[in-house]
Design a protein around this motif. Structure first.
Motif, mmCIF file in Angstrom:
data_model
loop_
_atom_site.group_PDB
_atom_site.id
_atom_site.type_symbol
_atom_site.label_atom_id
_atom_site.label_comp_id
_atom_site.label_asym_id
_atom_site.label_seq_id
_atom_site.Cartn_x
_atom_site.Cartn_y
_atom_site.Cartn_z
ATOM 1 N N ALA A 1 24.885 -1.451 29.195
ATOM 2 C CA ALA A 1 24.953 -0.299 30.094
ATOM 3 C C ALA A 1 25.879 -0.624 31.254
ATOM 4 C CB ALA A 1 23.558 0.049 30.617
ATOM 5 N N ASP A 2 26.823 0.275 31.512
ATOM 6 C CA ASP A 2 27.763 0.141 32.625
ATOM 7 C C ASP A 2 27.440 1.238 33.625
ATOM 8 O OD1 ASP A 2 29.940 0.320 34.388
ATOM 9 O OD2 ASP A 2 31.330 -0.432 32.873
ATOM 10 N N ASN A 3 26.868 0.854 34.763
ATOM 11 C CA ASN A 3 26.426 1.841 35.745
ATOM 12 C C ASN A 3 27.592 2.532 36.434
ATOM 13 O OD1 ASN A 3 24.245 3.199 36.999
ATOM 14 N ND2 ASN A 3 24.551 1.987 38.847
ATOM 15 N N HIS A 4 28.741 1.827 36.606
ATOM 16 C CA HIS A 4 29.901 2.446 37.258
ATOM 17 C C HIS A 4 30.430 3.616 36.442
ATOM 18 C CE1 HIS A 4 30.218 -0.464 40.438
ATOM 19 N NE2 HIS A 4 30.296 -1.461 39.594
ATOM 20 N N GLN A 5 30.563 3.422 35.132
ATOM 21 C CA GLN A 5 31.140 4.450 34.270
ATOM 22 C C GLN A 5 30.082 5.339 33.629
ATOM 23 O OE1 GLN A 5 33.957 2.766 31.546
ATOM 24 N NE2 GLN A 5 34.933 1.551 33.127
ATOM 25 N N ARG A 6 28.807 5.026 33.841
ATOM 26 C CA ARG A 6 27.695 5.805 33.266
ATOM 27 C C ARG A 6 27.814 5.863 31.749
ATOM 28 N NH1 ARG A 6 23.606 6.483 35.442
ATOM 29 N NH2 ARG A 6 23.240 8.660 34.996
ATOM 30 N N VAL A 7 28.050 4.690 31.154
ATOM 31 C CA VAL A 7 28.226 4.560 29.705
ATOM 32 C C VAL A 7 27.208 3.562 29.183
ATOM 33 C CG1 VAL A 7 29.784 3.751 27.892
ATOM 34 C CG2 VAL A 7 30.681 5.117 29.759
ATOM 35 N N VAL A 8 26.582 3.898 28.063
ATOM 36 C CA VAL A 8 25.705 2.970 27.353
ATOM 37 C C VAL A 8 26.295 2.769 25.965
ATOM 38 C CG1 VAL A 8 23.401 2.556 26.425
ATOM 39 C CG2 VAL A 8 23.664 3.702 28.634
ATOM 40 N N THR A 9 26.562 1.523 25.606
ATOM 41 C CA THR A 9 27.077 1.205 24.278
ATOM 42 C C THR A 9 25.926 0.668 23.444
ATOM 43 O OG1 THR A 9 29.239 0.703 25.222
ATOM 44 C CG2 THR A 9 28.803 -0.081 22.978
ATOM 45 N N LEU A 10 25.603 1.384 22.386
ATOM 46 C CA LEU A 10 24.543 0.973 21.470
ATOM 47 C C LEU A 10 25.178 0.124 20.374
ATOM 48 C CD1 LEU A 10 22.719 4.409 21.191
ATOM 49 C CD2 LEU A 10 22.130 2.483 22.677
ATOM 50 N N ILE A 11 24.571 -1.030 20.085
ATOM 51 C CA ILE A 11 25.171 -1.995 19.172
ATOM 52 C C ILE A 11 24.144 -2.441 18.145
ATOM 53 C CG2 ILE A 11 26.312 -4.247 19.010
ATOM 54 C CD1 ILE A 11 26.989 -3.855 22.053
ATOM 55 N N GLY A 12 24.536 -2.390 16.874
ATOM 56 C CA GLY A 12 23.697 -2.912 15.801
ATOM 57 C C GLY A 12 22.646 -1.944 15.332
ATOM 58 N N ASN A 13 22.767 -1.505 14.082
ATOM 59 C CA ASN A 13 21.767 -0.630 13.469
ATOM 60 C C ASN A 13 21.513 0.623 14.311
ATOM 61 O OD1 ASN A 13 19.901 0.092 11.471
ATOM 62 N ND2 ASN A 13 18.218 -0.851 12.600
ATOM 63 N N VAL A 14 22.590 1.300 14.689
ATOM 64 C CA VAL A 14 22.463 2.523 15.496
ATOM 65 C C VAL A 14 21.954 3.650 14.600
ATOM 66 C CG1 VAL A 14 23.668 4.194 16.933
ATOM 67 C CG2 VAL A 14 24.339 1.780 16.997
ATOM 68 N N GLN A 15 20.871 4.279 15.036
ATOM 69 C CA GLN A 15 20.259 5.387 14.299
ATOM 70 C C GLN A 15 20.083 6.566 15.242
ATOM 71 O OE1 GLN A 15 19.411 5.188 10.946
ATOM 72 N NE2 GLN A 15 20.311 3.136 10.956
ATOM 73 N N GLY A 16 20.557 7.727 14.799
ATOM 74 C CA GLY A 16 20.372 8.946 15.581
ATOM 75 C C GLY A 16 19.584 9.957 14.768
ATOM 76 N N SER A 17 18.775 10.755 15.432
ATOM 77 C CA SER A 17 17.995 11.757 14.701
ATOM 78 C C SER A 17 17.745 12.978 15.572
ATOM 79 C CB SER A 17 16.657 11.181 14.235
ATOM 80 O OG SER A 17 15.849 10.848 15.344
ATOM 81 N N THR A 18 17.810 14.139 14.923
ATOM 82 C CA THR A 18 17.443 15.409 15.520
ATOM 83 C C THR A 18 16.466 16.076 14.565
ATOM 84 O OG1 THR A 18 19.641 15.611 16.507
ATOM 85 C CG2 THR A 18 18.304 17.607 16.410
ATOM 86 N N PRO A 19 15.239 16.332 14.992
ATOM 87 C CA PRO A 19 14.276 16.948 14.078
ATOM 88 C C PRO A 19 14.683 18.368 13.704
ATOM 89 C CG PRO A 19 13.333 16.707 16.274
ATOM 90 C CD PRO A 19 14.668 16.058 16.309
ATOM 91 N N ALA A 20 14.128 18.850 12.620
ATOM 92 C CA ALA A 20 14.416 20.213 12.158
ATOM 93 C C ALA A 20 13.948 21.218 13.187
ATOM 94 C CB ALA A 20 13.728 20.458 10.812
ATOM 95 N N GLY A 21 14.738 22.287 13.336
ATOM 96 C CA GLY A 21 14.363 23.379 14.218
ATOM 97 C C GLY A 21 14.029 24.606 13.403
ATOM 98 N N ALA A 22 13.851 25.711 14.072
ATOM 99 C CA ALA A 22 13.492 26.950 13.386
ATOM 100 C C ALA A 22 14.584 27.397 12.429
ATOM 101 C CB ALA A 22 13.226 28.038 14.421
ATOM 102 N N ASP A 23 15.851 27.207 12.813
ATOM 103 C CA ASP A 23 16.974 27.666 11.995
ATOM 104 C C ASP A 23 17.824 26.539 11.434
ATOM 105 O OD1 ASP A 23 16.200 30.253 12.647
ATOM 106 O OD2 ASP A 23 17.543 30.326 14.387
ATOM 107 N N THR A 24 17.533 25.288 11.773
ATOM 108 C CA THR A 24 18.375 24.179 11.338
ATOM 109 C C THR A 24 17.541 23.069 10.715
ATOM 110 O OG1 THR A 24 18.223 23.143 13.518
ATOM 111 C CG2 THR A 24 20.104 24.605 13.136
#
Length: 194
Positions: free
Chosen positions: A103-126
């Motif tokens: 995490a770089d507080n100056h640039q407000r950036v977080v770099t995720l490293i190794g086995n990055v997983q993203g998820s968005t649960p199902a919605g009413a239309d998606t």
């Protein structure tokens, strides 16, 4: 005796000069050897770390947590163990996890490293969505993620792979940069019987 006493002031001056050179040598070696102000030592180690960001109306917009955060004051950066970032929109919540992070507080950036997983649960239309890659740079304030690494993405039963991607949580748009391959599955239409 008179001869020894005449050398005494010269001896004192010589000792003071040697002490000054020694002190300068010690100070220079501390700075070059990482023992002075250029040290990269942590000033804080926090276990079960969590911080939330709110909008002007007081609604929670994002949450960053980690099993362990180690902060370094010389660069205002932090190393994260098992970080988790969640972005909360009215119609969807997207969460990213990884093994490690920076995490770089100056640039407000977080770099995720190794086995990055993203998820968005199902919605009413998606349908539910998932994203997997090796590294993802997240611009926290803009809610944008980007990578140059291979990715795999799923949207319900449909799948997409490629190399490099830009993701925008606000618009929900994912742009894959190259080597795109897709498998699109459509839900079967039900026959209507009279």
């Amino acid at each position: 005796m008179k001869r020894i006493s005449s050398f005494f002031p010269v001896l004192i001056v010589a000792l003071l000069a040697m002490a000054s050179f020694w002190l300068e040598y010690v100070v220079r070696n501390e700075n070059h050897g990482g023992l002075g102000n250029n040290r990269h030592d942590p000033d804080a180690i926090i276990h079960d770390f969590s911080v939330a960001r709110f909008d002007a109306e007081g609604r929670k917009r994002s949450d960053l947590s980690a099993d362990k955060l180690t902060h370094f004051p010389d660069t205002d950066t932090a190393e994260l163990v098992s970080p988790r970032i969640s972005f909360l929109q009215e119609h969807r919540t997207t969460t990213f996890t990884s093994d490690h992070g920076l995490a770089d507080n100056h640039q407000r950036v977080v770099t995720l490293i190794g086995n990055v997983q993203g998820s968005t649960p199902a919605g009413a239309d998606t349908p539910a969505q998932t994203l997997a890659t090796d590294e993802l740079e997240v611009l926290v304030d803009e809610e944008i993620g980007r990578t140059r690494h291979p990715i795999s993405f799923s949207h319900g039963a449909s799948e997409l792979t490629g190399i490099g991607a830009n993701w925008n949580n606000v618009s929900g748009q994912l742009d894959v940069l190259s080597h795109v391959r897709t498998k699109i599955f459509r839900a079967p239409k039900h026959d209507m019987q009279n």
